[in-house]
Design a protein around this motif. Structure first.
Motif, PDB file in Angstrom:
ATOM      1  N   ASN A   1       5.232   3.577   3.481  1.00  0.00           N
ATOM      2  CA  ASN A   1       4.119   4.509   3.647  1.00  0.00           C
ATOM      3  C   ASN A   1       3.860   5.269   2.348  1.00  0.00           C
ATOM      4  N   ALA A   2       2.677   5.062   1.784  1.00  0.00           N
ATOM      5  CA  ALA A   2       2.301   5.745   0.553  1.00  0.00           C
ATOM      6  C   ALA A   2       2.237   7.247   0.766  1.00  0.00           C
ATOM      7  N   GLY A   3       2.792   8.003  -0.174  1.00  0.00           N
ATOM      8  CA  GLY A   3       2.814   9.450  -0.074  1.00  0.00           C
ATOM      9  C   GLY A   3       4.072   9.969   0.584  1.00  0.00           C
ATOM     10  N   CYS A   4       4.863   9.058   1.162  1.00  0.00           N
ATOM     11  CA  CYS A   4       6.118   9.434   1.816  1.00  0.00           C
ATOM     12  C   CYS A   4       7.271   8.632   1.218  1.00  0.00           C
ATOM     13  N   ASP A   5       7.220   7.316   1.379  1.00  0.00           N
ATOM     14  CA  ASP A   5       8.283   6.440   0.865  1.00  0.00           C
ATOM     15  C   ASP A   5       8.152   6.196  -0.632  1.00  0.00           C
ATOM     16  N   PHE A   6       6.985   6.388  -1.175  1.00  0.00           N
ATOM     17  CA  PHE A   6       6.687   6.175  -2.586  1.00  0.00           C
ATOM     18  C   PHE A   6       5.322   6.785  -2.886  1.00  0.00           C
ATOM     19  N   GLY A   7       4.970   6.889  -4.160  1.00  0.00           N
ATOM     20  CA  GLY A   7       3.641   7.362  -4.529  1.00  0.00           C
ATOM     21  C   GLY A   7       2.715   6.185  -4.802  1.00  0.00           C
ATOM     22  N   LEU A   8       1.435   6.413  -4.621  1.00  0.00           N
ATOM     23  CA  LEU A   8       0.421   5.391  -4.896  1.00  0.00           C
ATOM     24  C   LEU A   8      -0.761   6.060  -5.592  1.00  0.00           C
ATOM     25  N   ALA A   9      -1.155   5.520  -6.724  1.00  0.00           N
ATOM     26  CA  ALA A   9      -2.277   6.097  -7.474  1.00  0.00           C
ATOM     27  C   ALA A   9      -3.120   4.974  -8.059  1.00  0.00           C
ATOM     28  N   SER A  10      -4.371   5.304  -8.367  1.00  0.00           N
ATOM     29  CA  SER A  10      -5.289   4.320  -8.945  1.00  0.00           C
ATOM     30  C   SER A  10      -5.963   4.900 -10.185  1.00  0.00           C
ATOM     31  N   LEU A  11      -6.152   4.043 -11.176  1.00  0.00           N
ATOM     32  CA  LEU A  11      -6.852   4.442 -12.392  1.00  0.00           C
ATOM     33  C   LEU A  11      -8.331   4.113 -12.315  1.00  0.00           C
ATOM     34  N   ASP A  12      -8.798   3.757 -11.143  1.00  0.00           N
ATOM     35  CA  ASP A  12     -10.195   3.354 -10.983  1.00  0.00           C
ATOM     36  C   ASP A  12     -10.639   3.698  -9.575  1.00  0.00           C
ATOM     37  N   ASP A  13     -11.915   3.975  -9.416  1.00  0.00           N
ATOM     38  CA  ASP A  13     -12.489   4.104  -8.079  1.00  0.00           C
ATOM     39  C   ASP A  13     -13.961   3.737  -8.138  1.00  0.00           C
ATOM     40  N   GLU A  14     -14.526   3.465  -6.991  1.00  0.00           N
ATOM     41  CA  GLU A  14     -15.956   3.193  -6.869  1.00  0.00           C
ATOM     42  C   GLU A  14     -16.326   3.327  -5.406  1.00  0.00           C
ATOM     43  N   THR A  15     -17.592   3.186  -5.075  1.00  0.00           N
ATOM     44  CA  THR A  15     -18.086   3.492  -3.733  1.00  0.00           C
ATOM     45  C   THR A  15     -17.386   2.667  -2.654  1.00  0.00           C
ATOM     46  N   GLY A  16     -17.221   1.370  -2.882  1.00  0.00           N
ATOM     47  CA  GLY A  16     -16.580   0.527  -1.887  1.00  0.00           C
ATOM     48  C   GLY A  16     -15.147   0.927  -1.633  1.00  0.00           C
ATOM     49  N   LEU A  17     -14.433   1.288  -2.693  1.00  0.00           N
ATOM     50  CA  LEU A  17     -13.049   1.725  -2.557  1.00  0.00           C
ATOM     51  C   LEU A  17     -12.967   3.009  -1.733  1.00  0.00           C
ATOM     52  N   LEU A  18     -13.836   3.950  -2.037  1.00  0.00           N
ATOM     53  CA  LEU A  18     -13.780   5.241  -1.363  1.00  0.00           C
ATOM     54  C   LEU A  18     -14.095   5.135   0.122  1.00  0.00           C
ATOM     55  N   ALA A  19     -14.863   4.125   0.509  1.00  0.00           N
ATOM     56  CA  ALA A  19     -15.177   3.940   1.924  1.00  0.00           C
ATOM     57  C   ALA A  19     -13.925   3.611   2.719  1.00  0.00           C
ATOM     58  N   SER A  20     -12.969   2.951   2.070  1.00  0.00           N
ATOM     59  CA  SER A  20     -11.745   2.542   2.759  1.00  0.00           C
ATOM     60  C   SER A  20     -10.539   3.410   2.408  1.00  0.00           C
ATOM     61  N   PHE A  21     -10.520   3.959   1.189  1.00  0.00           N
ATOM     62  CA  PHE A  21      -9.337   4.681   0.716  1.00  0.00           C
ATOM     63  C   PHE A  21      -9.719   6.032   0.126  1.00  0.00           C
ATOM     64  N   SER A  22     -10.395   6.838   0.910  1.00  0.00           N
ATOM     65  CA  SER A  22     -10.892   8.116   0.399  1.00  0.00           C
ATOM     66  C   SER A  22      -9.776   9.095   0.067  1.00  0.00           C
ATOM     67  N   ASP A  23      -8.564   8.868   0.595  1.00  0.00           N
ATOM     68  CA  ASP A  23      -7.475   9.820   0.380  1.00  0.00           C
ATOM     69  C   ASP A  23      -6.511   9.378  -0.719  1.00  0.00           C
ATOM     70  N   VAL A  24      -6.824   8.309  -1.442  1.00  0.00           N
ATOM     71  CA  VAL A  24      -5.909   7.842  -2.474  1.00  0.00           C
ATOM     72  C   VAL A  24      -5.963   8.754  -3.701  1.00  0.00           C
ATOM     73  N   SER A  25      -4.822   9.007  -4.306  1.00  0.00           N
ATOM     74  CA  SER A  25      -4.769   9.781  -5.548  1.00  0.00           C
ATOM     75  C   SER A  25      -5.305   8.908  -6.673  1.00  0.00           C
ATOM     76  N   ARG A  26      -6.201   9.448  -7.492  1.00  0.00           N
ATOM     77  CA  ARG A  26      -6.919   8.572  -8.420  1.00  0.00           C
ATOM     78  C   ARG A  26      -7.634   9.364  -9.517  1.00  0.00           C
ATOM     79  N   VAL A  27      -8.100   8.614 -10.500  1.00  0.00           N
ATOM     80  CA  VAL A  27      -9.055   9.142 -11.471  1.00  0.00           C
ATOM     81  C   VAL A  27     -10.450   8.737 -11.002  1.00  0.00           C
TER      82      VAL A  27
END
Length: 218
Positions: free
Chosen positions: A147-173
């Motif tokens: 589980n991201a945010g609990c068992d390990f961290g998860l971050a992205s160096l990229d985002d765009e509209t399609g990504l945000l529709a599915s992963f709006s809570d991801v830590s990112r730039v």
């Protein structure tokens, strides 16, 4: 054709040909960088930003899933690939911090996670070098007990509209893509009006979005 806006992964040979045929060109997020008429995301600064935020949060090791996992021709590589990784490695360093670059294909991500399950610990962070890498990672992670945010961290160096529709809570730039488009349009208008002095090239900074997939473990 009065003007042309050139986008993304256009190799320099093609850009030179287009500039010769149509002098009024604006380059957006391309490998070509000239004193004027270029606008692009500052990917090196994005890497620096992510690394510094994760370091401050207390993470000790990073697994960077590189956007470039193929042995493709170097001149086809987008500038973001090196920029993101170089910035990350510079800021996420010292005090025993480690960045491990993972270069594997989409179909191998689940196998990698299974084989390296013991290394994916609460003080580790998995970093997606590209939004497509993030899609593939989250799909593989959904098939195992992590589980991201609990068992390990998860971050992205990229985002765009399609990504945000599915992963709006991801830590990112996040980059202001609409603003980049607005500035490119204004640059073209100035260029067509003969005001090239107003078309100085500019790099746009991204913003860190602290989602739910990382936390302060320091």
């Amino acid at each position: 054709l009065d003007g042309l806006i050139i986008l993304d992964n256009s190799n320099e040979r093609s850009v030179k040909g287009m500039l010769k045929a149509i002098p009024n060109c604006v380059m957006v997020n391309t490998n070509t960088w000239l004193p004027s008429c270029c606008i692009r995301r500052d990917e090196y600064a994005a890497g620096l930003l992510v690394g510094s935020k994760l370091k401050k949060s207390g993470y000790k090791k990073a697994f960077y899933f590189d956007a470039d996992h193929n042995d493709s021709t170097p001149e086809l590589h987008h500038y973001s690939i090196a920029g993101r990784l170089n910035g990350l490695c510079e800021s996420f360093s010292g005090d025993g911090l480690v960045v491990s670059t993972v270069k594997i294909g989409t179909d191998d991500i689940l196998d990698w996670l299974l084989k390296n399950r013991a290394a994916v610990t609460p003080d580790s962070v998995i970093i997606a070098g590209h939004n497509l890498r993030l899609f593939c990672l989250t799909s593989a992670l959904s098939q195992i007990d992590l589980n991201a945010g609990c068992d390990f961290g998860l971050a992205s160096l990229d985002d765009e509209t399609g990504l945000l529709a599915s992963f709006s809570d991801v830590s990112r730039v996040s980059f202001p893509r609409v603003e980049i488009g607005r500035q490119a349009g204004k640059m073209m208008i100035d260029l067509l009006a003969g005001n090239k002095d107003n078309c100085q090239s500019v790099e746009i900074k991204g913003e860190w979005i602290a989602g739910n997939t990382t936390k302060n473990i320091a």
